[in-house]
Design an enzyme around this catalytic site. Structure first.
Site, PDB file in Angstrom:
ATOM      1  N   SER A 143       0.854  -1.188   0.000  1.00  0.00           N
ATOM      2  CA  SER A 143       0.000   0.000   0.000  1.00  0.00           C
ATOM      3  C   SER A 143       0.886   1.232   0.000  1.00  0.00           C
ATOM      4  O   SER A 143       1.956   1.236   0.622  1.00  0.00           O
ATOM      5  CB  SER A 143      -0.878   0.005   1.252  1.00  0.00           C
ATOM      6  OG  SER A 143      -1.500   1.264   1.396  1.00  0.00           O
ATOM      7  N   LYS A 170       3.136  -2.577   6.064  1.00  0.00           N
ATOM      8  CA  LYS A 170       3.359  -2.529   4.617  1.00  0.00           C
ATOM      9  C   LYS A 170       4.774  -2.014   4.300  1.00  0.00           C
ATOM     10  O   LYS A 170       5.371  -2.397   3.293  1.00  0.00           O
ATOM     11  CB  LYS A 170       2.288  -1.678   3.935  1.00  0.00           C
ATOM     12  CG  LYS A 170       0.868  -2.257   4.044  1.00  0.00           C
ATOM     13  CD  LYS A 170       0.729  -3.641   3.406  1.00  0.00           C
ATOM     14  CE  LYS A 170      -0.720  -4.100   3.324  1.00  0.00           C
ATOM     15  NZ  LYS A 170      -0.886  -5.452   2.753  1.00  0.00           N
TER      16      LYS A 170
HETATM   17  P1  NAP Z   1     -10.577  -7.681   2.092  1.00  0.00           P
HETATM   18  O1  NAP Z   1     -11.721  -7.525   1.184  1.00  0.00           O
HETATM   19  O2  NAP Z   1     -10.730  -7.433   3.550  1.00  0.00           O
HETATM   20  O3  NAP Z   1      -9.966  -9.141   1.837  1.00  0.00           O
HETATM   21  C1  NAP Z   1      -8.880  -9.592   2.582  1.00  0.00           C
HETATM   22  C2  NAP Z   1      -8.657 -11.046   2.268  1.00  0.00           C
HETATM   23  O4  NAP Z   1      -7.532 -11.505   3.035  1.00  0.00           O
HETATM   24  C3  NAP Z   1      -9.842 -11.930   2.654  1.00  0.00           C
HETATM   25  O5  NAP Z   1     -10.007 -12.944   1.701  1.00  0.00           O
HETATM   26  C4  NAP Z   1      -9.405 -12.515   3.983  1.00  0.00           C
HETATM   27  O6  NAP Z   1      -9.999 -13.758   4.285  1.00  0.00           O
HETATM   28  C5  NAP Z   1      -7.917 -12.689   3.688  1.00  0.00           C
HETATM   29  N1  NAP Z   1      -7.112 -12.914   4.876  1.00  0.00           N
HETATM   30  C6  NAP Z   1      -6.925 -12.084   5.944  1.00  0.00           C
HETATM   31  N2  NAP Z   1      -6.101 -12.669   6.820  1.00  0.00           N
HETATM   32  C7  NAP Z   1      -5.746 -13.880   6.299  1.00  0.00           C
HETATM   33  C8  NAP Z   1      -4.918 -14.933   6.726  1.00  0.00           C
HETATM   34  N3  NAP Z   1      -4.266 -14.902   7.900  1.00  0.00           N
HETATM   35  N4  NAP Z   1      -4.765 -16.019   5.916  1.00  0.00           N
HETATM   36  C9  NAP Z   1      -5.415 -16.083   4.735  1.00  0.00           C
HETATM   37  N5  NAP Z   1      -6.231 -15.120   4.282  1.00  0.00           N
HETATM   38  C10 NAP Z   1      -6.391 -14.028   5.063  1.00  0.00           C
HETATM   39  O7  NAP Z   1      -9.364  -6.703   1.669  1.00  0.00           O
HETATM   40  P2  NAP Z   1      -8.859  -6.168   0.244  1.00  0.00           P
HETATM   41  O8  NAP Z   1      -9.187  -4.737   0.190  1.00  0.00           O
HETATM   42  O9  NAP Z   1      -9.283  -7.087  -0.845  1.00  0.00           O
HETATM   43  O10 NAP Z   1      -7.272  -6.255   0.474  1.00  0.00           O
HETATM   44  C11 NAP Z   1      -6.427  -7.148  -0.227  1.00  0.00           C
HETATM   45  C12 NAP Z   1      -5.003  -6.636  -0.088  1.00  0.00           C
HETATM   46  O11 NAP Z   1      -4.907  -5.333  -0.674  1.00  0.00           O
HETATM   47  C13 NAP Z   1      -4.534  -6.457   1.367  1.00  0.00           C
HETATM   48  O12 NAP Z   1      -3.200  -6.887   1.488  1.00  0.00           O
HETATM   49  C14 NAP Z   1      -4.641  -4.961   1.590  1.00  0.00           C
HETATM   50  O13 NAP Z   1      -3.754  -4.503   2.596  1.00  0.00           O
HETATM   51  C15 NAP Z   1      -4.272  -4.437   0.216  1.00  0.00           C
HETATM   52  N6  NAP Z   1      -4.741  -3.078  -0.046  1.00  0.00           N
HETATM   53  C16 NAP Z   1      -6.080  -2.798  -0.054  1.00  0.00           C
HETATM   54  C17 NAP Z   1      -6.496  -1.496  -0.319  1.00  0.00           C
HETATM   55  C18 NAP Z   1      -7.948  -1.125  -0.374  1.00  0.00           C
HETATM   56  O14 NAP Z   1      -8.262   0.072  -0.517  1.00  0.00           O
HETATM   57  N7  NAP Z   1      -8.890  -2.063  -0.302  1.00  0.00           N
HETATM   58  C19 NAP Z   1      -5.544  -0.478  -0.550  1.00  0.00           C
HETATM   59  C20 NAP Z   1      -4.193  -0.794  -0.533  1.00  0.00           C
HETATM   60  C21 NAP Z   1      -3.803  -2.112  -0.287  1.00  0.00           C
HETATM   61  P3  NAP Z   1     -11.368 -13.882   5.182  1.00  0.00           P
HETATM   62  O15 NAP Z   1     -12.507 -13.637   4.243  1.00  0.00           O
HETATM   63  O16 NAP Z   1     -11.286 -15.279   5.697  1.00  0.00           O
HETATM   64  O17 NAP Z   1     -11.268 -12.841   6.266  1.00  0.00           O
END
Ligand code: NAP
Length: 243
Positions: A143, A170
């Site tokens: 991020s 991050k």
């Molecule tokens: P999300 O919708 O909350 O999805 C997160 C995913 O990670 C879910 O499938 C969750 O599984 C899984 N997860 C969490 N802990 C885990 C573990 N210990 N082992 C296996 N799976 C695990 O979030 P997202 O927005 O798609 O984020 C995906 C990535 O993008 C993250 O690394 C986040 O930091 C990064 N990111 C997101 C944004 C944003 O604006 N959304 C911006 C910058 C970076 P469960 O369903 O079982 O909880």
């Protein structure tokens, strides 16, 4: 030969969309999920779009689970071509924003378990399978909030977001990218960090301006880099993100 990609945390959000976009390119998507029931639902949705998807039980916060996921993957496939470390948590968002001085060690440790130690363990354990690929690619989903340059930039939209646990996790993930990229430089395995931007997901919330389709694109680009592509870098859709 069909390429094989493992995407962690891919039962929903950006991870599931990365699996879909890789699948659209003819790549077999292994959904690394900690809840296999949710994983099967996601895999069925992909299969309905003619995408080859399999489910691998994988809790990145548990070394035993990561090791078991490697064994399961190796029992089905002789190599891994792409590893996307997407699984992540933002506990300061989900449990209420807190200033650094209010952060508890429990939240800091729990954040690092998934966002830092998880990708480290996943890379370390999957490396033997990745080394069998002709063009291994590792993408760490980071991020801009982990960029020290951005955290210090008063003009940044994220300047006021003092979420120490998430931001520093991050930053540490970016260091993991640099370190593995250097070790693997001679192997052809490329390791890069990607920022998807602020994306509408459970983590990003409905207030986010970007769709998962947009957010996944830079990750997919880095996962499918040609041989002369970069390694050890940090990118968003506009190019290089300063460390
Ligand atoms: P999300 O919708 O909350 O999805 C997160 C995913 O990670 C879910 O499938 C969750 O599984 C899984 N997860 C969490 N802990 C885990 C573990 N210990 N082992 C296996 N799976 C695990 O979030 P997202 O927005 O798609 O984020 C995906 C990535 O993008 C993250 O690394 C986040 O930091 C990064 N990111 C997101 C944004 C944003 O604006 N959304 C911006 C910058 C970076 P469960 O369903 O079982 O909880």
């Amino acid at each position: 030969m069909q390429k094989i990609a493992l995407i962690t945390g891919s039962n929903k959000g950006i991870g599931l969309e990365v699996a879909r976009q890789l699948g659209q390119r003819g790549i077999k998507a292994l959904l690394g999920v900690r809840d296999t029931t949710k994983g099967e639902t996601a895999a069925n949705a992909l299969r309905a779009q003619s995408i080859e998807a399999e489910v691998i039980a994988l809790d990145t916060a548990s070394e035993a689970s990561v090791a078991a996921a490697v064994a399961e993957t190796a029992s089905r496939h002789e190599r891994l071509d792409i590893l996307v470390n997407n699984a992540g948590v933002h506990l300061e968002f989900s449990q209420g924003l807190m200033a650094p001085s209010q952060l508890t060690l429990d939240i800091l440790k729990a954040t690092y378990e998934t966002n830092v130690f998880g990708p480290f363990l996943t890379i370390r354990h999957f490396l033997p399978l990745l080394r069998k690929s002709e063009a291994g690619r590792i993408v760490n989903v980071s991020s801009t909030m982990g960029s020290l340059a951005d955290q210090s930039n008063r003009e940044s939209a994220y300047y006021g977001l003092t979420t120490l646990a998430y931001n520093s996790s991050k930053t540490a993930l970016n260091a993991i990218t640099v370190q593995f990229a250097k070790e693997l430089a001679a192997t052809g395995i490329k390791v890069n960090s990607a920022c998807p931007g602020w994306v509408k997901t459970d983590m990003g919330s409905d207030a986010a301006p970007r769709t998962v389709e947009q957010g996944a694109q830079v990750i997919v680009r880095l996962a499918t880099l040609p041989a002369d592509g970069p390694t050890g870098g940090f990118f968003d859709e506009n190019g290089v993100v300063p460390w």
